[in-house]
Design a protein around this motif. Structure first.
Motif, PDB file in Angstrom:
ATOM      1  N   ARG A  24      -3.345  -4.347  -3.692  1.00  0.00           N
ATOM      2  CA  ARG A  24      -3.705  -3.159  -4.226  1.00  0.00           C
ATOM      3  C   ARG A  24      -2.392  -2.102  -4.275  1.00  0.00           C
ATOM      4  NH1 ARG A  24      -9.329  -2.277  -1.036  1.00  0.00           N
ATOM      5  NH2 ARG A  24     -10.267  -4.096  -1.290  1.00  0.00           N
ATOM      6  N   GLU A  25      -2.419  -1.177  -4.703  1.00  0.00           N
ATOM      7  CA  GLU A  25      -1.571  -0.201  -4.569  1.00  0.00           C
ATOM      8  C   GLU A  25      -2.219   1.183  -4.400  1.00  0.00           C
ATOM      9  OE1 GLU A  25      -0.446   0.203  -9.455  1.00  0.00           O
ATOM     10  OE2 GLU A  25       0.976  -0.689  -8.125  1.00  0.00           O
ATOM     11  N   ALA A  26      -1.491   2.314  -4.197  1.00  0.00           N
ATOM     12  CA  ALA A  26      -2.113   3.438  -3.914  1.00  0.00           C
ATOM     13  C   ALA A  26      -2.438   4.174  -5.356  1.00  0.00           C
ATOM     14  CB  ALA A  26      -1.342   4.732  -3.375  1.00  0.00           C
ATOM     15  N   CYS A  27      -3.814   4.780  -5.694  1.00  0.00           N
ATOM     16  CA  CYS A  27      -4.227   5.124  -6.918  1.00  0.00           C
ATOM     17  C   CYS A  27      -3.613   6.510  -7.146  1.00  0.00           C
ATOM     18  CB  CYS A  27      -5.500   5.114  -6.839  1.00  0.00           C
ATOM     19  SG  CYS A  27      -6.515   5.765  -8.408  1.00  0.00           S
ATOM     20  N   THR A  71      -7.078   3.290  -3.061  1.00  0.00           N
ATOM     21  CA  THR A  71      -6.146   2.115  -3.676  1.00  0.00           C
ATOM     22  C   THR A  71      -6.697   1.741  -4.862  1.00  0.00           C
ATOM     23  OG1 THR A  71      -7.401   0.492  -2.513  1.00  0.00           O
ATOM     24  CG2 THR A  71      -5.410   1.546  -1.447  1.00  0.00           C
ATOM     25  N   HIS A 131       0.950  -1.217  -0.004  1.00  0.00           N
ATOM     26  CA  HIS A 131       0.051   0.068   0.078  1.00  0.00           C
ATOM     27  C   HIS A 131       0.749   1.243  -0.015  1.00  0.00           C
ATOM     28  CE1 HIS A 131      -2.785  -3.181   1.383  1.00  0.00           C
ATOM     29  NE2 HIS A 131      -3.754  -2.389   0.946  1.00  0.00           N
TER      30      HIS A 131
END
Length: 398
Positions: free
Chosen positions: A145-148, A222, A49
């Motif tokens: 997920r990853e940061a948007c 995310t 994250h």
């Protein structure tokens, strides 16, 4: 007094052929192993994250548990001493514990209750894994997920959806079909709103089923580059998984143009002349429903060379002129209505590559015509298509 050898002494002795006896590292206790394992879970969260876990209702239960666990590790000297050499992410640089309003004198059961977790789970001070391997595998479908980076673009959409839910413009319904997963759709999965921002090219799995790569944005900022079938599985496994309906709209278009109306395009309905066995056996039912801003005759010219037309000539069944509306939104609406009867056939393009064309549906023309009329008067959101009855029926009827 015993001699303490330095690294240089060890190297010199090695040159002389003298072996230096080294003491094996002391084995860790079971508690220390659990503490390290718990800290490594927090580190994996940070890797995925790009930030430390946070307190608050907006996070899922695992993030909130990680946040409390990190606070406990920070405030206990022995835990800090044990984990500090492993802290390559600077998690212990954040200062002392911050329990964000959670009373420090709560026992573990009370603390878990504050977080909404059953009290019969292992105590947090034990730092055991809070999920079984099966639960973790199920969660991984949506947890990678990853940061948007461009979340500011999507945040107003989530805010509008919440307003629509509050004022009754939208509602939530149980998730039912994979065909519901299309760009522009909203879902609730894992307690968070999810928006399908993009959908890649359809592919076929080893079992001959269709799939596609999605870009899914979550309301906590995310995103995930997940497969359509992964999102489908996550929604099916989640008892609270829901589909957020499209907003109830007024009349979308009329058959006649007013003075200041701007032409938007044309809905067209086609029938295929393909000799594909499925199409040939159901020729009067198989229809393509599309929307175009161009001349329809020009659009279907050379149909036999295009996979979207099943590599065959087509018959134009009907057209409907559009005014003052978004073509893409209307096309999405039509395809949602008939998503349950989308034709799932595989054909080969000019180069022999397998393709699964979209926009073809197994539905009688009179039902398509009726749906267009209900789109015109704005009542279509009250109806769904029932394949068994081959008709539009009111939601919740029967």
């Amino acid at each position: 007094m015993a001699k303490t050898f330095t690294d240089e002494d060890d190297a010199l002795l090695a040159e002389l052929g003298v072996e230096v006896e080294t003491k094996p590292a002391a084995a860790r206790t079971a508690r220390e192993e659990r503490i390290i394992a718990g800290f490594e879970e927090i580190q994996r969260f940070v890797d995925n994250h790009g930030r430390a876990p946070r307190h608050g209702e907006e996070g899922d239960i695992f993030e909130r548990l990680y946040a409390v666990r990190l606070d406990r590790l920070r405030e206990q000297a022995d835990c800090r001493q044990l984990c500090l050499p492993l802290d390559h992410q600077g998690l212990f640089d954040a200062g002392s514990a911050n329990l964000a309003g959670i009373e420090e004198d709560l026992d573990d059961d009370a603390l878990l209750a504050e977080l909404g977790v059953e009290a019969n789970m292992p105590a947090i001070t034990d730092l055991r894994h809070v999920r079984s391997s099966a639960e973790r595998k199920a969660a991984e479908d949506i947890a990678n997920r990853e940061a948007c980076a461009d979340f500011a673009t999507f945040e107003p959409l989530f805010e509008q959806v919440q307003r629509d839910l509050d004022n009754g413009m939208r509602e939530t319904r149980p998730f039912e079909l994979k065909a519901e997963i299309e760009p522009g759709r909203f879902f609730i999965v894992g307690g968070q709103k999810a928006y399908v921002a993009e959908k890649g090219e359809l592919t076929l799995t080893d079992q001959g089923r269709t799939d596609a790569r999605l870009r899914v944005i979550f309301d906590n900022g995310t995103e995930s580059n997940m497969l359509m079938r992964s999102l489908q599985r996550a929604l099916n496994k989640d008892d609270a998984g829901r589909r957020i309906t499209d907003p109830v709209a007024g009349p979308l278009f009329s058959g006649e143009a007013a003075t200041d109306d701007q032409a938007s395009g044309t809905i067209y309905v086609l029938r295929s002349k393909s000799d594909h066995p499925m199409v040939a056996a159901n020729r009067d039912l198989v229809h393509k429903i599309g929307v175009t801003s161009n001349d329809v005759q020009q659009r279907i010219k050379g149909a036999r060379l295009q996979t979207t037309f099943l590599m065959a000539d087509v018959e134009l069944v009907a057209t409907y002129k559009l005014y003052n509306i978004s073509r893409s939104k209307l096309e999405t609406l039509i395809h949602r209505i008939f998503g349950a009867v989308r034709l799932d056939v595989q054909i080969q393009d000019r180069f022999g590559r397998p393709v699964v064309p979209e926009e073809w549906f197994m539905v009688p023309f009179f039902v398509i015509d009726e749906a267009v009329e209900k789109i015109k008067d704005g009542t279509i959101t009250r109806y769904v298509y029932d394949p068994q009855k081959a008709s539009l029926v009111e939601r919740g009827a029967g």
